[in-house]
Write a protein that holds these residues in place. Sequence first.
Motif, PDB file in Angstrom:
ATOM      1  N   MET A  70       6.542 -13.027 -20.333  1.00  0.00           N
ATOM      2  CA  MET A  70       5.832 -12.179 -21.289  1.00  0.00           C
ATOM      3  C   MET A  70       4.778 -11.431 -20.828  1.00  0.00           C
ATOM      4  SD  MET A  70       5.964 -14.193 -24.907  1.00  0.00           S
ATOM      5  CE  MET A  70       4.753 -15.680 -24.550  1.00  0.00           C
ATOM      6  N   LYS A  71       3.874 -12.088 -19.717  1.00  0.00           N
ATOM      7  CA  LYS A  71       2.781 -11.163 -19.498  1.00  0.00           C
ATOM      8  C   LYS A  71       3.270 -10.193 -18.340  1.00  0.00           C
ATOM      9  CE  LYS A  71      -1.205 -12.391 -16.278  1.00  0.00           C
ATOM     10  NZ  LYS A  71      -1.587 -12.898 -15.232  1.00  0.00           N
ATOM     11  N   MET A  73       5.826  -8.470 -18.839  1.00  0.00           N
ATOM     12  CA  MET A  73       6.331  -7.434 -19.931  1.00  0.00           C
ATOM     13  C   MET A  73       5.077  -6.628 -20.461  1.00  0.00           C
ATOM     14  SD  MET A  73       9.516  -9.301 -21.832  1.00  0.00           S
ATOM     15  CE  MET A  73       9.882  -7.883 -22.657  1.00  0.00           C
ATOM     16  N   ALA A  74       4.198  -7.541 -20.828  1.00  0.00           N
ATOM     17  CA  ALA A  74       3.104  -6.939 -21.584  1.00  0.00           C
ATOM     18  C   ALA A  74       2.306  -6.138 -20.496  1.00  0.00           C
ATOM     19  CB  ALA A  74       1.850  -8.096 -21.873  1.00  0.00           C
ATOM     20  N   GLU A  75       2.202  -6.502 -19.352  1.00  0.00           N
ATOM     21  CA  GLU A  75       1.576  -5.424 -18.305  1.00  0.00           C
ATOM     22  C   GLU A  75       2.150  -4.329 -17.960  1.00  0.00           C
ATOM     23  OE1 GLU A  75       0.991  -8.181 -14.835  1.00  0.00           O
ATOM     24  OE2 GLU A  75      -1.029  -8.802 -15.375  1.00  0.00           O
ATOM     25  N   HIS A  76       3.419  -4.267 -17.984  1.00  0.00           N
ATOM     26  CA  HIS A  76       4.567  -3.310 -17.767  1.00  0.00           C
ATOM     27  C   HIS A  76       4.276  -2.323 -18.786  1.00  0.00           C
ATOM     28  CE1 HIS A  76       8.495  -1.092 -17.815  1.00  0.00           C
ATOM     29  NE2 HIS A  76       8.090  -0.812 -16.673  1.00  0.00           N
ATOM     30  N   SER A  77       4.335  -2.657 -20.072  1.00  0.00           N
ATOM     31  CA  SER A  77       4.120  -1.887 -21.253  1.00  0.00           C
ATOM     32  C   SER A  77       2.754  -1.384 -21.083  1.00  0.00           C
ATOM     33  CB  SER A  77       4.120  -2.506 -22.642  1.00  0.00           C
ATOM     34  OG  SER A  77       3.036  -3.105 -22.968  1.00  0.00           O
ATOM     35  N   TYR A  78       1.743  -2.120 -20.819  1.00  0.00           N
ATOM     36  CA  TYR A  78       0.374  -1.499 -20.526  1.00  0.00           C
ATOM     37  C   TYR A  78       0.219  -0.323 -19.673  1.00  0.00           C
ATOM     38  CZ  TYR A  78      -4.870  -1.807 -20.971  1.00  0.00           C
ATOM     39  OH  TYR A  78      -6.026  -1.595 -21.100  1.00  0.00           O
TER      40      TYR A  78
ATOM     41  N   PHE B  37      -5.798  -8.638 -21.572  1.00  0.00           N
ATOM     42  CA  PHE B  37      -5.518  -9.682 -20.825  1.00  0.00           C
ATOM     43  C   PHE B  37      -6.898 -10.452 -20.343  1.00  0.00           C
ATOM     44  CE2 PHE B  37      -2.587  -6.202 -19.785  1.00  0.00           C
ATOM     45  CZ  PHE B  37      -1.351  -6.890 -20.100  1.00  0.00           C
ATOM     46  N   ARG B  69      -1.686 -12.024 -27.868  1.00  0.00           N
ATOM     47  CA  ARG B  69      -1.772 -10.575 -27.412  1.00  0.00           C
ATOM     48  C   ARG B  69      -0.651  -9.883 -26.470  1.00  0.00           C
ATOM     49  NH1 ARG B  69      -7.386 -11.933 -27.008  1.00  0.00           N
ATOM     50  NH2 ARG B  69      -7.665 -11.475 -24.795  1.00  0.00           N
ATOM     51  N   MET B  70      -0.622 -10.837 -25.411  1.00  0.00           N
ATOM     52  CA  MET B  70       0.393 -10.510 -24.583  1.00  0.00           C
ATOM     53  C   MET B  70       1.874 -10.554 -25.050  1.00  0.00           C
ATOM     54  SD  MET B  70      -0.879 -11.974 -20.926  1.00  0.00           S
ATOM     55  CE  MET B  70      -0.334 -13.882 -21.242  1.00  0.00           C
ATOM     56  N   LYS B  71       2.196 -11.403 -25.892  1.00  0.00           N
ATOM     57  CA  LYS B  71       3.331 -11.759 -26.607  1.00  0.00           C
ATOM     58  C   LYS B  71       3.739 -10.319 -27.449  1.00  0.00           C
ATOM     59  CE  LYS B  71       6.472 -14.474 -29.467  1.00  0.00           C
ATOM     60  NZ  LYS B  71       6.296 -15.731 -30.603  1.00  0.00           N
ATOM     61  N   MET B  73       2.319  -7.488 -26.921  1.00  0.00           N
ATOM     62  CA  MET B  73       2.534  -6.141 -26.121  1.00  0.00           C
ATOM     63  C   MET B  73       4.030  -6.342 -25.560  1.00  0.00           C
ATOM     64  SD  MET B  73      -0.931  -6.209 -24.124  1.00  0.00           S
ATOM     65  CE  MET B  73      -0.755  -4.566 -23.179  1.00  0.00           C
ATOM     66  N   ALA B  74       4.441  -7.589 -25.249  1.00  0.00           N
ATOM     67  CA  ALA B  74       5.590  -7.594 -24.664  1.00  0.00           C
ATOM     68  C   ALA B  74       6.893  -7.188 -25.600  1.00  0.00           C
ATOM     69  CB  ALA B  74       5.618  -9.037 -24.299  1.00  0.00           C
ATOM     70  N   GLU B  75       6.595  -7.689 -26.741  1.00  0.00           N
ATOM     71  CA  GLU B  75       7.678  -7.365 -27.809  1.00  0.00           C
ATOM     72  C   GLU B  75       7.622  -6.048 -28.211  1.00  0.00           C
ATOM     73  OE1 GLU B  75       6.303 -10.038 -30.780  1.00  0.00           O
ATOM     74  OE2 GLU B  75       7.890 -11.501 -30.219  1.00  0.00           O
ATOM     75  N   SER B  77       6.891  -3.471 -26.099  1.00  0.00           N
ATOM     76  CA  SER B  77       7.378  -2.985 -24.807  1.00  0.00           C
ATOM     77  C   SER B  77       8.885  -3.158 -24.973  1.00  0.00           C
ATOM     78  CB  SER B  77       6.806  -3.269 -23.713  1.00  0.00           C
ATOM     79  OG  SER B  77       7.487  -4.327 -23.125  1.00  0.00           O
ATOM     80  N   GLN B  80      10.553  -0.700 -27.518  1.00  0.00           N
ATOM     81  CA  GLN B  80      10.270   0.587 -26.808  1.00  0.00           C
ATOM     82  C   GLN B  80      11.210   0.820 -25.963  1.00  0.00           C
ATOM     83  OE1 GLN B  80       6.818   2.128 -25.139  1.00  0.00           O
ATOM     84  NE2 GLN B  80       6.394   3.332 -26.826  1.00  0.00           N
TER      85      GLN B  80
END
Lengths: 201, 201
Positions: A70-71, A73-78, B37, B69-71, B73-75, B77, B80
Amino acid sequence: MKYGGYNSGRRSCFVIDRLSKKDRHKRLVQLIDENPFVTDRELTRQLKVSIQTIRLDRMELGIPELRERMKQMAEHSYDQVRSLSLEEVIGDVVDLQLDKSGISIFEIREEHVFSKTRIARGHYVFAQANSLAVAVINDEIALTSSADIRFLRQVKLGEKCIAKAYVRNIAGQKAKVEVFTYVSDEMVFQGNFVIYRSAGE
Amino acid sequence: MKYGGYNSGRRSCFVIDRLSKKDRHKRLVQLIDENPFVTDRELTRQLKVSIQTIRLDRMELGIPELRERMKQMAEHSYDQVRSLSLEEVIGDVVDLQLDKSGISIFEIREEHVFSKTRIARGHYVFAQANSLAVAVINDEIALTSSADIRFLRQVKLGEKCIAKAYVRNIAGQKAKVEVFTYVSDEMVFQGNFVIYRSAGE
DNA sequence: CAAATATTAGAACCTGGTACTAATGTTAAG
DNA sequence: CTTAACATTAGTACCAGGTTCTAATATTTG
Protein backbone atom coordinates in the motif's frame (compact mmCIF):
# COMPACT_ATOMS: atom_id res chain seq x y z
CA MET A 1 -4.57 -31.59 11.04
CA LYS A 2 -5.41 -33.99 8.29
CA TYR A 3 -3.26 -33.58 5.20
CA GLY A 4 -4.74 -33.81 1.77
CA GLY A 5 -1.42 -35.15 0.60
CA TYR A 6 1.77 -33.53 -0.62
CA ASN A 7 2.41 -33.03 -4.24
CA SER A 8 5.15 -30.50 -4.40
CA GLY A 9 7.50 -32.58 -6.50
CA ARG A 10 7.12 -34.37 -9.74
CA ARG A 11 4.19 -36.55 -8.58
CA SER A 12 0.59 -35.83 -9.37
CA CYS A 13 -1.81 -34.63 -6.72
CA PHE A 14 -4.45 -36.94 -5.36
CA VAL A 15 -6.58 -34.29 -3.77
CA ILE A 16 -7.98 -31.50 -5.87
CA ASP A 17 -8.11 -28.65 -3.38
CA ARG A 18 -4.37 -28.55 -2.74
CA LEU A 19 -2.02 -27.21 -5.37
CA SER A 20 1.64 -27.96 -5.89
CA LYS A 21 4.05 -25.36 -4.61
CA LYS A 22 4.71 -24.02 -8.08
CA ASP A 23 1.04 -23.71 -8.89
CA ARG A 24 0.34 -22.15 -5.53
CA HIS A 25 3.02 -19.56 -6.21
CA LYS A 26 1.45 -18.76 -9.56
CA ARG A 27 -1.97 -18.48 -7.98
CA LEU A 28 -0.56 -16.32 -5.18
CA VAL A 29 0.99 -13.88 -7.62
CA GLN A 30 -2.25 -13.81 -9.54
CA LEU A 31 -4.39 -13.19 -6.46
CA ILE A 32 -2.20 -10.35 -5.21
CA ASP A 33 -2.09 -8.89 -8.68
CA GLU A 34 -5.86 -8.95 -8.88
CA ASN A 35 -6.27 -7.45 -5.46
CA PRO A 36 -3.15 -5.91 -3.93
CA PHE A 37 -5.13 -5.14 -0.77
CA VAL A 38 -5.50 -8.78 0.25
CA THR A 39 -4.11 -9.82 3.65
CA ASP A 40 -2.21 -13.03 4.34
CA ARG A 41 -5.15 -14.22 6.40
CA GLU A 42 -7.48 -13.87 3.45
CA LEU A 43 -4.99 -15.70 1.26
CA THR A 44 -5.00 -18.71 3.59
CA ARG A 45 -8.71 -19.11 2.84
CA GLN A 46 -8.19 -18.93 -0.92
CA LEU A 47 -5.19 -21.24 -1.02
CA LYS A 48 -6.07 -23.62 1.82
CA VAL A 49 -2.64 -23.50 3.43
CA SER A 50 -1.42 -22.09 6.71
CA ILE A 51 -0.48 -18.47 7.15
CA GLN A 52 3.16 -19.50 7.61
CA THR A 53 3.19 -21.07 4.18
CA ILE A 54 1.74 -17.92 2.69
CA ARG A 55 4.49 -15.91 4.34
CA LEU A 56 7.24 -18.26 3.22
CA ASP A 57 5.81 -18.06 -0.27
CA ARG A 58 5.81 -14.26 -0.24
CA MET A 59 9.42 -14.35 0.93
CA GLU A 60 10.48 -16.66 -1.86
CA LEU A 61 8.61 -14.58 -4.41
CA GLY A 62 9.86 -11.30 -3.01
CA ILE A 63 6.35 -9.96 -2.46
CA PRO A 64 6.26 -7.41 0.36
CA GLU A 65 3.60 -7.33 3.06
CA LEU A 66 0.26 -5.63 2.55
CA ARG A 67 1.28 -2.41 4.29
CA GLU A 68 4.43 -2.11 2.23
CA ARG A 69 2.45 -2.72 -0.94
CA MET A 70 0.00 0.00 0.00
CA LYS A 71 2.83 2.35 0.85
CA GLN A 72 4.44 1.81 -2.54
CA MET A 73 1.17 2.39 -4.33
CA ALA A 74 0.56 5.52 -2.28
CA GLU A 75 4.01 6.89 -3.04
CA HIS A 76 3.57 6.09 -6.68
CA SER A 77 0.26 7.88 -6.86
CA TYR A 78 1.67 10.79 -4.88
CA ASP A 79 4.46 11.22 -7.41
CA GLN A 80 1.98 10.88 -10.22
CA VAL A 81 -0.43 13.40 -8.81
CA ARG A 82 2.40 15.83 -8.21
CA SER A 83 3.78 15.43 -11.69
CA LEU A 84 0.30 15.50 -13.14
CA SER A 85 -0.70 18.68 -11.37
CA LEU A 86 2.55 20.22 -12.53
CA GLU A 87 1.80 18.92 -15.95
CA GLU A 88 -0.72 21.65 -16.61
CA VAL A 89 1.17 22.04 -19.80
CA ILE A 90 1.88 18.99 -21.93
CA GLY A 91 5.62 18.91 -22.57
CA ASP A 92 8.48 20.69 -20.82
CA VAL A 93 8.87 24.29 -21.80
CA VAL A 94 12.62 24.75 -22.08
CA ASP A 95 12.70 28.19 -23.59
CA LEU A 96 10.18 30.98 -23.58
CA GLN A 97 10.32 34.49 -24.96
CA LEU A 98 6.91 35.91 -24.29
CA ASP A 99 5.05 37.19 -27.33
CA LYS A 100 7.92 35.99 -29.48
CA SER A 101 8.80 32.31 -29.37
CA GLY A 102 9.05 29.20 -27.25
CA ILE A 103 10.37 25.65 -27.27
CA SER A 104 9.03 22.59 -25.51
CA ILE A 105 10.09 18.97 -25.35
CA PHE A 106 7.74 16.04 -24.98
CA GLU A 107 8.66 12.39 -24.96
CA ILE A 108 6.16 9.89 -26.31
CA ARG A 109 5.50 7.25 -23.67
CA GLU A 110 3.33 4.14 -23.49
CA GLU A 111 0.25 6.06 -22.45
CA HIS A 112 0.43 8.31 -25.49
CA VAL A 113 0.41 5.68 -28.22
CA PHE A 114 -2.03 3.30 -29.85
CA SER A 115 -1.18 -0.05 -28.27
CA LYS A 116 -1.45 -1.84 -31.59
CA THR A 117 0.83 0.32 -33.66
CA ARG A 118 2.87 2.18 -31.02
CA ILE A 119 2.22 5.35 -32.98
CA ALA A 120 1.38 8.46 -30.97
CA ARG A 121 -2.23 9.53 -30.79
CA GLY A 122 -2.62 12.79 -32.64
CA HIS A 123 -4.12 14.69 -29.75
CA TYR A 124 -0.97 14.38 -27.67
CA VAL A 125 1.15 15.89 -30.40
CA PHE A 126 -1.52 18.55 -30.77
CA ALA A 127 -1.64 19.08 -27.00
CA GLN A 128 2.06 19.86 -26.85
CA ALA A 129 1.76 22.39 -29.66
CA ASN A 130 -1.42 23.88 -28.23
CA SER A 131 0.04 24.18 -24.73
CA LEU A 132 3.06 25.93 -26.10
CA ALA A 133 1.04 28.24 -28.31
CA VAL A 134 -0.99 29.31 -25.29
CA ALA A 135 2.06 29.60 -23.02
CA VAL A 136 3.93 31.85 -25.39
CA ILE A 137 1.23 34.50 -25.27
CA ASN A 138 1.98 36.98 -22.54
CA ASP A 139 -1.48 37.50 -21.19
CA GLU A 140 -3.59 36.68 -18.14
CA ILE A 141 -6.04 34.74 -20.24
CA ALA A 142 -5.09 33.03 -23.46
CA LEU A 143 -7.36 30.51 -25.18
CA THR A 144 -7.20 28.70 -28.43
CA SER A 145 -9.71 30.12 -30.87
CA SER A 146 -8.93 28.07 -33.93
CA ALA A 147 -6.20 26.00 -35.45
CA ASP A 148 -5.15 24.53 -38.71
CA ILE A 149 -2.90 21.54 -38.26
CA ARG A 150 -1.02 18.93 -40.28
CA PHE A 151 0.46 15.70 -39.06
CA LEU A 152 3.40 15.31 -41.43
CA ARG A 153 4.70 11.98 -40.23
CA GLN A 154 3.83 9.41 -37.58
CA VAL A 155 5.53 9.78 -34.23
CA LYS A 156 6.53 6.56 -32.53
CA LEU A 157 6.90 5.39 -28.97
CA GLY A 158 10.03 6.74 -27.32
CA GLU A 159 10.57 9.59 -29.73
CA LYS A 160 11.21 13.08 -28.39
CA CYS A 161 9.11 15.81 -29.91
CA ILE A 162 10.59 19.26 -29.98
CA ALA A 163 7.99 21.91 -30.61
CA LYS A 164 8.94 25.43 -31.65
CA ALA A 165 6.39 28.20 -31.51
CA TYR A 166 6.65 31.59 -33.18
CA VAL A 167 4.26 34.45 -32.60
CA ARG A 168 3.55 35.82 -36.05
CA ASN A 169 1.38 38.76 -35.20
CA ILE A 170 -0.68 40.19 -32.41
CA ALA A 171 -3.66 42.35 -33.22
CA GLY A 172 -6.17 43.19 -30.53
CA GLN A 173 -7.72 40.07 -29.09
CA LYS A 174 -6.19 37.70 -31.59
CA ALA A 175 -2.65 36.45 -31.85
CA LYS A 176 -1.36 34.20 -34.57
CA VAL A 177 1.09 31.54 -33.47
CA GLU A 178 2.84 29.06 -35.71
CA VAL A 179 4.15 25.81 -34.23
CA PHE A 180 6.52 23.30 -35.80
CA THR A 181 7.26 20.01 -34.12
CA TYR A 182 10.33 18.00 -34.90
CA VAL A 183 11.73 14.59 -34.08
CA SER A 184 15.45 15.09 -34.42
CA ASP A 185 15.60 17.09 -37.65
CA GLU A 186 12.44 15.80 -39.19
CA MET A 187 9.31 17.90 -39.05
CA VAL A 188 6.39 15.77 -37.85
CA PHE A 189 3.72 18.36 -37.18
CA GLN A 190 2.86 21.85 -38.21
CA GLY A 191 0.09 24.04 -36.89
CA ASN A 192 -1.28 27.54 -37.25
CA PHE A 193 -3.05 28.67 -34.12
CA VAL A 194 -5.23 31.67 -33.53
CA ILE A 195 -5.11 32.46 -29.83
CA TYR A 196 -7.69 34.63 -28.15
CA ARG A 197 -6.27 36.81 -25.39
CA SER A 198 -7.69 39.12 -22.76
CA ALA A 199 -6.43 42.20 -24.63
CA GLY A 200 -4.71 43.75 -21.59
CA GLU A 201 -1.02 44.07 -20.78
CA MET B 1 8.29 18.88 32.12
CA LYS B 2 8.76 22.59 31.98
CA TYR B 3 6.00 24.43 30.20
CA GLY B 4 6.73 27.21 27.83
CA GLY B 5 3.44 28.72 28.84
CA TYR B 6 -0.06 28.32 27.50
CA ASN B 7 -1.53 30.62 24.96
CA SER B 8 -4.52 28.86 23.63
CA GLY B 9 -6.95 31.63 24.41
CA ARG B 10 -6.98 35.29 23.66
CA ARG B 11 -3.64 36.01 25.37
CA SER B 12 -0.41 36.45 23.50
CA CYS B 13 2.33 33.88 23.70
CA PHE B 14 5.42 34.58 25.70
CA VAL B 15 7.56 31.84 24.28
CA ILE B 16 8.11 31.63 20.56
CA ASP B 17 8.49 27.92 20.00
CA ARG B 18 5.03 27.04 21.17
CA LEU B 19 2.02 27.82 19.03
CA SER B 20 -1.57 28.34 20.07
CA LYS B 21 -3.92 25.44 19.47
CA LYS B 22 -5.44 27.07 16.41
CA ASP B 23 -2.07 27.82 14.87
CA ARG B 24 -0.84 24.35 15.68
CA HIS B 25 -3.87 22.89 13.94
CA LYS B 26 -3.15 24.98 10.88
CA ARG B 27 0.47 23.94 10.90
CA LEU B 28 -0.50 20.31 11.41
CA VAL B 29 -2.79 20.33 8.39
CA GLN B 30 -0.07 22.02 6.41
CA LEU B 31 2.60 19.52 7.43
CA ILE B 32 0.45 16.52 6.62
CA ASP B 33 -0.55 18.10 3.36
CA GLU B 34 3.08 18.65 2.45
CA ASN B 35 4.06 15.14 3.41
CA PRO B 36 1.19 12.72 3.94
CA PHE B 37 3.70 10.04 4.93
CA VAL B 38 4.66 11.72 8.19
CA THR B 39 4.17 9.75 11.42
CA ASP B 40 2.81 11.21 14.64
CA ARG B 41 6.24 10.75 16.18
CA GLU B 42 7.84 12.94 13.54
CA LEU B 43 5.13 15.54 14.07
CA THR B 44 5.95 15.79 17.77
CA ARG B 45 9.42 16.96 16.76
CA GLN B 46 8.11 19.57 14.36
CA LEU B 47 5.40 20.91 16.66
CA LYS B 48 7.13 20.47 20.03
CA VAL B 49 4.14 18.88 21.71
CA SER B 50 3.50 15.40 23.03
CA ILE B 51 2.29 12.59 20.86
CA GLN B 52 -1.03 12.59 22.69
CA THR B 53 -1.62 16.17 21.68
CA ILE B 54 -0.88 15.30 18.08
CA ARG B 55 -3.39 12.50 18.26
CA LEU B 56 -6.05 14.62 19.89
CA ASP B 57 -5.43 17.22 17.19
CA ARG B 58 -5.83 14.67 14.41
CA MET B 59 -9.07 13.52 16.00
CA GLU B 60 -10.45 17.03 16.17
CA LEU B 61 -9.42 17.72 12.61
CA GLY B 62 -10.66 14.37 11.35
CA ILE B 63 -7.28 13.40 9.94
CA PRO B 64 -6.86 9.63 9.81
CA GLU B 65 -3.72 7.82 10.89
CA LEU B 66 -0.76 7.36 8.56
CA ARG B 67 -1.71 3.86 7.51
CA GLU B 68 -5.24 4.88 6.68
CA ARG B 69 -3.95 7.83 4.67
CA MET B 70 -1.63 5.57 2.71
CA LYS B 71 -4.44 3.08 2.13
CA GLN B 72 -6.69 5.80 0.76
CA MET B 73 -3.97 7.07 -1.54
CA ALA B 74 -3.23 3.53 -2.71
CA GLU B 75 -6.90 2.85 -3.41
CA HIS B 76 -7.22 6.13 -5.22
CA SER B 77 -4.24 5.45 -7.42
CA TYR B 78 -5.45 1.91 -8.03
CA ASP B 79 -8.77 3.23 -9.30
CA GLN B 80 -7.02 5.90 -11.33
CA VAL B 81 -4.61 3.52 -12.98
CA ARG B 82 -7.46 1.21 -13.87
CA SER B 83 -9.60 3.97 -15.31
CA LEU B 84 -6.63 5.59 -17.02
CA SER B 85 -5.56 2.44 -18.78
CA LEU B 86 -9.11 2.08 -20.01
CA GLU B 87 -9.14 5.67 -21.12
CA GLU B 88 -7.33 5.04 -24.37
CA VAL B 89 -9.95 7.24 -25.88
CA ILE B 90 -10.81 10.60 -24.37
CA GLY B 91 -14.55 10.63 -23.77
CA ASP B 92 -17.10 7.83 -23.64
CA VAL B 93 -18.20 6.63 -27.03
CA VAL B 94 -21.93 6.08 -26.62
CA ASP B 95 -22.84 5.43 -30.22
CA LEU B 96 -20.79 4.26 -33.13
CA GLN B 97 -21.74 3.44 -36.69
CA LEU B 98 -18.49 2.59 -38.35
CA ASP B 99 -17.64 4.62 -41.43
CA LYS B 100 -20.76 6.67 -40.81
CA SER B 101 -21.08 8.48 -37.51
CA GLY B 102 -20.39 8.40 -33.80
CA ILE B 103 -21.18 10.17 -30.55
CA SER B 104 -19.04 10.59 -27.46
CA ILE B 105 -19.54 12.29 -24.13
CA PHE B 106 -16.80 13.92 -22.10
CA GLU B 107 -17.19 15.78 -18.84
CA ILE B 108 -14.78 18.60 -18.09
CA ARG B 109 -13.13 17.97 -14.73
CA GLU B 110 -10.59 19.84 -12.63
CA GLU B 111 -7.63 18.34 -14.45
CA HIS B 112 -8.88 19.60 -17.79
CA VAL B 113 -9.19 23.30 -17.03
CA PHE B 114 -6.95 26.28 -16.49
CA SER B 115 -6.92 26.71 -12.73
CA LYS B 116 -7.27 30.48 -13.00
CA THR B 117 -10.24 30.68 -15.28
CA ARG B 118 -11.77 27.19 -14.97
CA ILE B 119 -12.04 27.14 -18.73
CA ALA B 120 -11.17 23.88 -20.49
CA ARG B 121 -7.80 23.66 -22.18
CA GLY B 122 -8.33 23.43 -25.90
CA HIS B 123 -6.42 20.23 -26.35
CA TYR B 124 -8.88 18.25 -24.25
CA VAL B 125 -11.80 19.36 -26.36
CA PHE B 126 -9.70 18.59 -29.39
CA ALA B 127 -8.71 15.20 -27.95
CA GLN B 128 -12.32 14.15 -27.60
CA ALA B 129 -13.08 15.12 -31.19
CA ASN B 130 -9.88 13.55 -32.47
CA SER B 131 -10.44 10.30 -30.59
CA LEU B 132 -13.93 10.06 -31.98
CA ALA B 133 -12.85 10.90 -35.52
CA VAL B 134 -10.31 8.09 -35.37
CA ALA B 135 -12.69 5.65 -33.70
CA VAL B 136 -15.38 6.10 -36.29
CA ILE B 137 -13.12 4.94 -39.08
CA ASN B 138 -13.50 1.21 -39.59
CA ASP B 139 -9.90 0.29 -40.20
CA GLU B 140 -7.02 -1.49 -38.49
CA ILE B 141 -4.94 1.64 -38.56
CA ALA B 142 -6.41 5.11 -38.53
CA LEU B 143 -4.33 8.20 -37.89
CA THR B 144 -5.04 11.88 -38.01
CA SER B 145 -3.44 13.42 -41.02
CA SER B 146 -4.65 16.98 -40.71
CA ALA B 147 -7.38 18.99 -39.12
CA ASP B 148 -9.01 22.34 -39.31
CA ILE B 149 -10.63 23.30 -36.04
CA ARG B 150 -12.61 26.12 -34.44
CA PHE B 151 -13.27 26.71 -30.79
CA LEU B 152 -16.62 28.48 -30.93
CA ARG B 153 -17.13 29.13 -27.26
CA GLN B 154 -15.31 28.48 -24.02
CA VAL B 155 -16.14 25.29 -22.20
CA LYS B 156 -16.24 25.51 -18.44
CA LEU B 157 -15.56 23.18 -15.55
CA GLY B 158 -18.31 20.64 -15.06
CA GLU B 159 -19.83 20.99 -18.50
CA LYS B 160 -20.60 17.89 -20.55
CA CYS B 161 -19.30 17.92 -24.08
CA ILE B 162 -21.21 15.86 -26.60
CA ALA B 163 -19.22 15.29 -29.75
CA LYS B 164 -20.86 14.09 -32.94
CA ALA B 165 -18.75 12.82 -35.79
CA TYR B 166 -19.88 12.30 -39.36
CA VAL B 167 -17.83 10.58 -42.02
CA ARG B 168 -18.20 12.78 -45.10
CA ASN B 169 -16.30 10.75 -47.63
CA ILE B 170 -13.82 7.96 -47.91
CA ALA B 171 -11.44 7.84 -50.84
CA GLY B 172 -8.47 5.52 -50.80
CA GLN B 173 -6.22 6.24 -47.86
CA LYS B 174 -8.00 9.41 -46.80
CA ALA B 175 -11.28 9.81 -45.00
CA LYS B 176 -12.90 13.11 -44.22
CA VAL B 177 -14.62 13.33 -40.87
CA GLU B 178 -16.52 16.30 -39.52
CA VAL B 179 -16.96 16.67 -35.76
CA PHE B 180 -19.28 19.01 -33.90
CA THR B 181 -19.12 19.33 -30.15
CA TYR B 182 -22.02 20.65 -28.13
CA VAL B 183 -22.69 21.67 -24.55
CA SER B 184 -26.43 21.15 -24.23
CA ASP B 185 -27.65 22.70 -27.48
CA GLU B 186 -24.81 25.11 -27.98
CA MET B 187 -22.04 24.26 -30.40
CA VAL B 188 -18.67 24.85 -28.77
CA PHE B 189 -16.29 23.25 -31.22
CA GLN B 190 -16.19 22.29 -34.84
CA GLY B 191 -13.48 20.40 -36.66
CA ASN B 192 -12.74 18.95 -40.07
CA PHE B 193 -10.42 15.99 -39.85
CA VAL B 194 -8.59 14.16 -42.56
CA ILE B 195 -7.90 10.66 -41.30
CA TYR B 196 -5.31 8.43 -42.88
CA ARG B 197 -6.26 4.78 -42.95
CA SER B 198 -4.56 1.54 -43.88
CA ALA B 199 -6.65 1.24 -47.04
CA GLY B 200 -7.75 -2.35 -46.36
CA GLU B 201 -11.18 -3.70 -45.33
C1' DC C 1 14.82 -46.57 6.25
C1' DA C 2 17.02 -41.96 6.07
C1' DA C 3 17.62 -37.57 4.13
C1' DA C 4 15.54 -33.80 1.93
C1' DT C 5 11.86 -30.85 1.36
C1' DA C 6 7.33 -28.81 2.54
C1' DT C 7 4.21 -27.40 5.80
C1' DT C 8 2.56 -25.99 10.16
C1' DA C 9 2.74 -24.19 14.99
C1' DG C 10 3.95 -20.99 18.29
C1' DA C 11 6.27 -17.40 20.70
C1' DA C 12 8.62 -12.96 20.87
C1' DC C 13 8.87 -8.73 18.79
C1' DC C 14 7.79 -4.59 15.70
C1' DT C 15 5.30 -0.23 13.94
C1' DG C 16 1.95 2.96 14.24
C1' DG C 17 -1.49 3.47 15.75
C1' DT C 18 -6.76 3.52 18.89
C1' DA C 19 -9.22 3.91 23.25
C1' DC C 20 -9.29 4.94 27.66
C1' DT C 21 -8.09 6.78 32.39
C1' DA C 22 -5.94 10.01 35.05
C1' DA C 23 -2.94 13.56 36.42
C1' DT C 24 -1.29 18.09 35.86
C1' DG C 25 -0.83 22.85 33.80
C1' DT C 26 -3.10 27.17 32.51
C1' DT C 27 -6.54 30.52 32.03
C1' DA C 28 -10.89 32.88 32.62
C1' DA C 29 -14.76 33.86 35.24
C1' DG C 30 -17.03 34.42 39.54
C1' DC D 1 -8.41 33.76 45.62
C1' DT D 2 -10.88 29.94 44.17
C1' DT D 3 -13.01 27.09 41.06
C1' DA D 4 -14.61 25.40 36.70
C1' DA D 5 -13.22 24.64 32.07
C1' DC D 6 -10.03 23.62 28.89
C1' DA D 7 -5.27 22.06 27.20
C1' DT D 8 -1.66 19.09 27.62
C1' DT D 9 0.81 15.15 28.99
C1' DA D 10 1.54 10.41 30.82
C1' DG D 11 0.66 5.81 30.84
C1' DT D 12 -1.66 1.46 30.08
C1' DA D 13 -4.10 -2.05 27.46
C1' DC D 14 -5.15 -3.40 23.06
C1' DC D 15 -5.17 -3.97 17.82
C1' DA D 16 -3.79 -5.35 12.82
C1' DG D 17 -0.68 -7.18 10.13
C1' DG D 18 2.95 -8.29 9.89
C1' DT D 19 8.73 -10.15 10.72
C1' DT D 20 11.93 -13.34 12.70
C1' DC D 21 13.08 -17.26 14.80
C1' DT D 22 12.87 -22.09 16.56
C1' DA D 23 10.94 -26.38 16.37
C1' DA D 24 7.83 -29.99 15.30
C1' DT D 25 5.51 -32.70 11.98
C1' DA D 26 4.17 -34.41 7.25
C1' DT D 27 5.40 -36.09 2.82
C1' DT D 28 8.25 -37.44 -0.84
C1' DT D 29 12.34 -39.24 -2.86
C1' DG D 30 16.62 -41.76 -3.08
